[in-house]
Design an enzyme around this catalytic site. Structure first.
Site, PDB file in Angstrom:
ATOM      1  N   ARG A 224     -26.500  10.026 -62.526  1.00  0.00           N
ATOM      2  CA  ARG A 224     -25.817   9.068 -61.651  1.00  0.00           C
ATOM      3  C   ARG A 224     -24.584   8.538 -62.357  1.00  0.00           C
ATOM      4  O   ARG A 224     -24.563   8.403 -63.595  1.00  0.00           O
ATOM      5  CB  ARG A 224     -26.742   7.879 -61.315  1.00  0.00           C
ATOM      6  CG  ARG A 224     -27.795   8.180 -60.264  1.00  0.00           C
ATOM      7  CD  ARG A 224     -27.196   8.400 -58.883  1.00  0.00           C
ATOM      8  NE  ARG A 224     -28.209   8.668 -57.874  1.00  0.00           N
ATOM      9  CZ  ARG A 224     -28.539   9.899 -57.439  1.00  0.00           C
ATOM     10  NH1 ARG A 224     -27.931  10.965 -57.920  1.00  0.00           N
ATOM     11  NH2 ARG A 224     -29.457  10.056 -56.510  1.00  0.00           N
ATOM     12  N   HIS A 272     -20.283  15.560 -56.621  1.00  0.00           N
ATOM     13  CA  HIS A 272     -21.714  15.296 -56.375  1.00  0.00           C
ATOM     14  C   HIS A 272     -22.357  16.441 -55.579  1.00  0.00           C
ATOM     15  O   HIS A 272     -22.901  16.243 -54.489  1.00  0.00           O
ATOM     16  CB  HIS A 272     -21.924  13.951 -55.663  1.00  0.00           C
ATOM     17  CG  HIS A 272     -23.321  13.428 -55.814  1.00  0.00           C
ATOM     18  ND1 HIS A 272     -23.630  12.087 -55.912  1.00  0.00           N
ATOM     19  CD2 HIS A 272     -24.521  14.074 -55.907  1.00  0.00           C
ATOM     20  CE1 HIS A 272     -24.940  11.931 -56.033  1.00  0.00           C
ATOM     21  NE2 HIS A 272     -25.511  13.142 -56.026  1.00  0.00           N
TER      22      HIS A 272
HETATM   23  P1  NDP Z   1     -37.978  12.933 -62.458  1.00  0.00           P
HETATM   24  O1  NDP Z   1     -38.555  11.638 -62.034  1.00  0.00           O
HETATM   25  O2  NDP Z   1     -38.803  14.159 -62.300  1.00  0.00           O
HETATM   26  O3  NDP Z   1     -37.543  12.866 -63.998  1.00  0.00           O
HETATM   27  C1  NDP Z   1     -36.927  11.738 -64.530  1.00  0.00           C
HETATM   28  C2  NDP Z   1     -36.939  11.863 -66.038  1.00  0.00           C
HETATM   29  O4  NDP Z   1     -36.196  10.773 -66.589  1.00  0.00           O
HETATM   30  C3  NDP Z   1     -38.338  11.789 -66.635  1.00  0.00           C
HETATM   31  O5  NDP Z   1     -38.431  12.657 -67.732  1.00  0.00           O
HETATM   32  C4  NDP Z   1     -38.408  10.338 -67.114  1.00  0.00           C
HETATM   33  O6  NDP Z   1     -39.300  10.106 -68.207  1.00  0.00           O
HETATM   34  C5  NDP Z   1     -36.987  10.115 -67.571  1.00  0.00           C
HETATM   35  N1  NDP Z   1     -36.658   8.695 -67.649  1.00  0.00           N
HETATM   36  C6  NDP Z   1     -36.650   7.771 -66.673  1.00  0.00           C
HETATM   37  N2  NDP Z   1     -36.331   6.550 -67.156  1.00  0.00           N
HETATM   38  C7  NDP Z   1     -36.139   6.727 -68.480  1.00  0.00           C
HETATM   39  C8  NDP Z   1     -35.809   5.850 -69.545  1.00  0.00           C
HETATM   40  N3  NDP Z   1     -35.602   4.537 -69.337  1.00  0.00           N
HETATM   41  N4  NDP Z   1     -35.733   6.360 -70.779  1.00  0.00           N
HETATM   42  C9  NDP Z   1     -35.958   7.671 -71.006  1.00  0.00           C
HETATM   43  N5  NDP Z   1     -36.264   8.560 -70.050  1.00  0.00           N
HETATM   44  C10 NDP Z   1     -36.362   8.084 -68.799  1.00  0.00           C
HETATM   45  O7  NDP Z   1     -36.597  13.067 -61.690  1.00  0.00           O
HETATM   46  P2  NDP Z   1     -35.788  14.401 -61.311  1.00  0.00           P
HETATM   47  O8  NDP Z   1     -35.751  15.269 -62.510  1.00  0.00           O
HETATM   48  O9  NDP Z   1     -36.284  14.985 -60.048  1.00  0.00           O
HETATM   49  O10 NDP Z   1     -34.343  13.798 -60.977  1.00  0.00           O
HETATM   50  C11 NDP Z   1     -33.601  13.094 -61.952  1.00  0.00           C
HETATM   51  C12 NDP Z   1     -32.335  12.503 -61.356  1.00  0.00           C
HETATM   52  O11 NDP Z   1     -31.371  13.521 -61.102  1.00  0.00           O
HETATM   53  C13 NDP Z   1     -32.458  11.805 -60.011  1.00  0.00           C
HETATM   54  O12 NDP Z   1     -33.037  10.522 -60.133  1.00  0.00           O
HETATM   55  C14 NDP Z   1     -31.007  11.736 -59.561  1.00  0.00           C
HETATM   56  O13 NDP Z   1     -30.394  10.581 -60.087  1.00  0.00           O
HETATM   57  C15 NDP Z   1     -30.390  12.969 -60.210  1.00  0.00           C
HETATM   58  N6  NDP Z   1     -30.050  14.001 -59.208  1.00  0.00           N
HETATM   59  C16 NDP Z   1     -28.730  14.355 -59.085  1.00  0.00           C
HETATM   60  C17 NDP Z   1     -28.366  15.330 -58.182  1.00  0.00           C
HETATM   61  C18 NDP Z   1     -26.955  15.771 -58.093  1.00  0.00           C
HETATM   62  O14 NDP Z   1     -26.622  16.541 -57.179  1.00  0.00           O
HETATM   63  N7  NDP Z   1     -26.088  15.364 -58.991  1.00  0.00           N
HETATM   64  C19 NDP Z   1     -29.352  15.993 -57.315  1.00  0.00           C
HETATM   65  C20 NDP Z   1     -30.703  15.555 -57.550  1.00  0.00           C
HETATM   66  C21 NDP Z   1     -31.022  14.581 -58.460  1.00  0.00           C
HETATM   67  P3  NDP Z   1     -40.890  10.365 -68.048  1.00  0.00           P
HETATM   68  O15 NDP Z   1     -41.014  11.869 -68.030  1.00  0.00           O
HETATM   69  O16 NDP Z   1     -41.479   9.753 -69.236  1.00  0.00           O
HETATM   70  O17 NDP Z   1     -41.295   9.724 -66.743  1.00  0.00           O
HETATM   71  C1  OXD Z   2     -30.285  13.346 -55.148  1.00  0.00           C
HETATM   72  C2  OXD Z   2     -28.850  13.621 -55.185  1.00  0.00           C
HETATM   73  O1  OXD Z   2     -30.737  12.345 -55.713  1.00  0.00           O
HETATM   74  O2  OXD Z   2     -28.389  14.525 -54.457  1.00  0.00           O
HETATM   75  O3  OXD Z   2     -31.009  14.143 -54.536  1.00  0.00           O
HETATM   76  O4  OXD Z   2     -28.121  12.979 -55.949  1.00  0.00           O
END
Ligand code: NDP
Ligand code: OXD
Length: 309
Positions: A224, A272
């Site tokens: 993000r 994005h």
């Molecule tokens: P998940 O919930 O599967 O994974 C999130 C990861 O982040 C986990 O490993 C989690 O740790 C870690 N995390 C969360 N908070 C913290 C913290 N404070 N410190 C350290 N690690 C942390 O999410 P996804 O992989 O499905 O998606 C991740 C993000 O990707 C979405 O939230 C979105 O913002 C972004 N995204 C962007 C897109 C784009 O087109 N640019 C498309 C889709 C998503 P733990 O494993 O311990 O829970």
């Molecule tokens: C999502 C994104 O969160 O597209 O799926 O950013």
């Protein structure tokens, strides 16, 4: 009962043709023409207006039309106790991994430098490394981070991941929490961020973090825009602490036309699009989740609002 559907006007044209086919028994109310609010029990949303969900008195389920849920949780009036599901779609996961592999390769093979050389008709070979000699660190080692990590590893990169909680993922060095972050950063010549947006991750990509990377590291941010402190990135690129950045997400989207990222020689901008939601694959997943909810079956991909993702 009816389903509220709210996304951007541009995305709506991609969703509309698929909705009736996948949810034939349900009446879909397309925002802003949502009629009697008391008839709505389920909301499929992307960036709902603050207060919209609270205005639905019989709302029982909220589904994010994306993997991230920050666009829902930022609503100060979000109704408490209504379960929130996030989208986990293998199609989207593959798309994100394609993007991350592309951008890591771009940084690894110095594509930005060769583009610059081309514009000056400059024939100059740069020092070349194999993927096995390149360390990549992934912040956010969840659904998307792990899949991208596996695909980078298949290309030979030396990949490690960082999350909130400790994990044992065969084949990867993994780190957790603030102490683990130091170790992850120290070994990451290319840093990829796939973190969710939460109060803890707000502004995490800042000067203090860049200073802990090896000098000349590259950055890919597809999590993000609010993760990144933009002024700190400019300073790190200026000083050479970072060599380049690839950015898919921004504090202000669309990125304003006069923003300096657009024209910065060491910054690659994409709008994005790292992993767009894909209605033909996402809708059957969403419909199955709604059926599970209605049948009282356990739900996967439930969001924990206190954790923020
Ligand atoms: P998940 O919930 O599967 O994974 C999130 C990861 O982040 C986990 O490993 C989690 O740790 C870690 N995390 C969360 N908070 C913290 C913290 N404070 N410190 C350290 N690690 C942390 O999410 P996804 O992989 O499905 O998606 C991740 C993000 O990707 C979405 O939230 C979105 O913002 C972004 N995204 C962007 C897109 C784009 O087109 N640019 C498309 C889709 C998503 P733990 O494993 O311990 O829970
Ligand atoms: C999502 C994104 O969160 O597209 O799926 O950013």
């Amino acid at each position: 009962m009816a389903i509220l559907f709210k996304t951007t006007p541009a995305a709506m044209t991609r969703w509309r043709p698929h909705l009736a086919a996948v949810l034939p028994q349900r009446e879909i109310r397309f925002w802003p023409e949502i009629g009697d609010k008391s008839a709505i029990d389920c909301a499929l949303v992307w960036h709902p207006e603050p207060g919209l969900l609270a205005s639905l008195p019989n709302l029982k389920l909220i589904v994010s039309l994306g993997a991230g849920v920050d666009h829902i949780l930022r609503d100060p009036d979000l109704p408490g106790g209504v379960p929130i599901l996030r989208l986990v779609d293998p199609y989207m996961t593959d798309a994100m991994s394609e993007y991350i592999v592309l951008q890591v390769l771009r940084l690894h093979r110095q594509d930005i430098d060769y583009r610059t050389q081309q514009s000056a008709a400059e024939w100059r070979e740069r020092e070349q490394k194999n993927a096995a000699e390149r360390t990549v660190g992934i912040l956010g080692f969840g659904t998307l981070g792990q899949d991208a990590g596996k695909k980078l590893k298949a290309l030979g990169f030396d990949v490690a991941g960082w999350g909130r909680s400790a994990k044992d993922i065969p084949g990867f060095a993994t780190y957790a929490g603030p102490v683990g972050l130091d170790a992850l950063l120290a070994r990451s010549e290319i840093l990829v961020s796939l973190l969710p947006m939460t109060p803890e991750t707000d502004g995490i990509l800042d000067a203090a973090l860049f200073a802990r990377l090896p000098r000349g590291a590259g950055l890919v941010n597809a999590g993000r825009g609010r993760h990144l402190v933009e002024a700190d990135l400019f300073a790190a690129l200026e000083s050479g602490q970072l060599s380049a950045a690839v950015l898919d997400v921004f504090r202000d989207e669309p990125l304003p036309p006069h923003h300096p990222f657009w024209r910065h020689q060491r910054v690659v901008v994409t709008p994005h699009v790292a992993a767009e939601t894909h209605p033909p694959t996402a809708l059957p997943i969403i419909a199955a989740a709604i059926r599970d909810f209605e049948a009282g079956r356990p739900l996967g991909n439930l969001v924990d609002p206190r954790r923020g993702y």
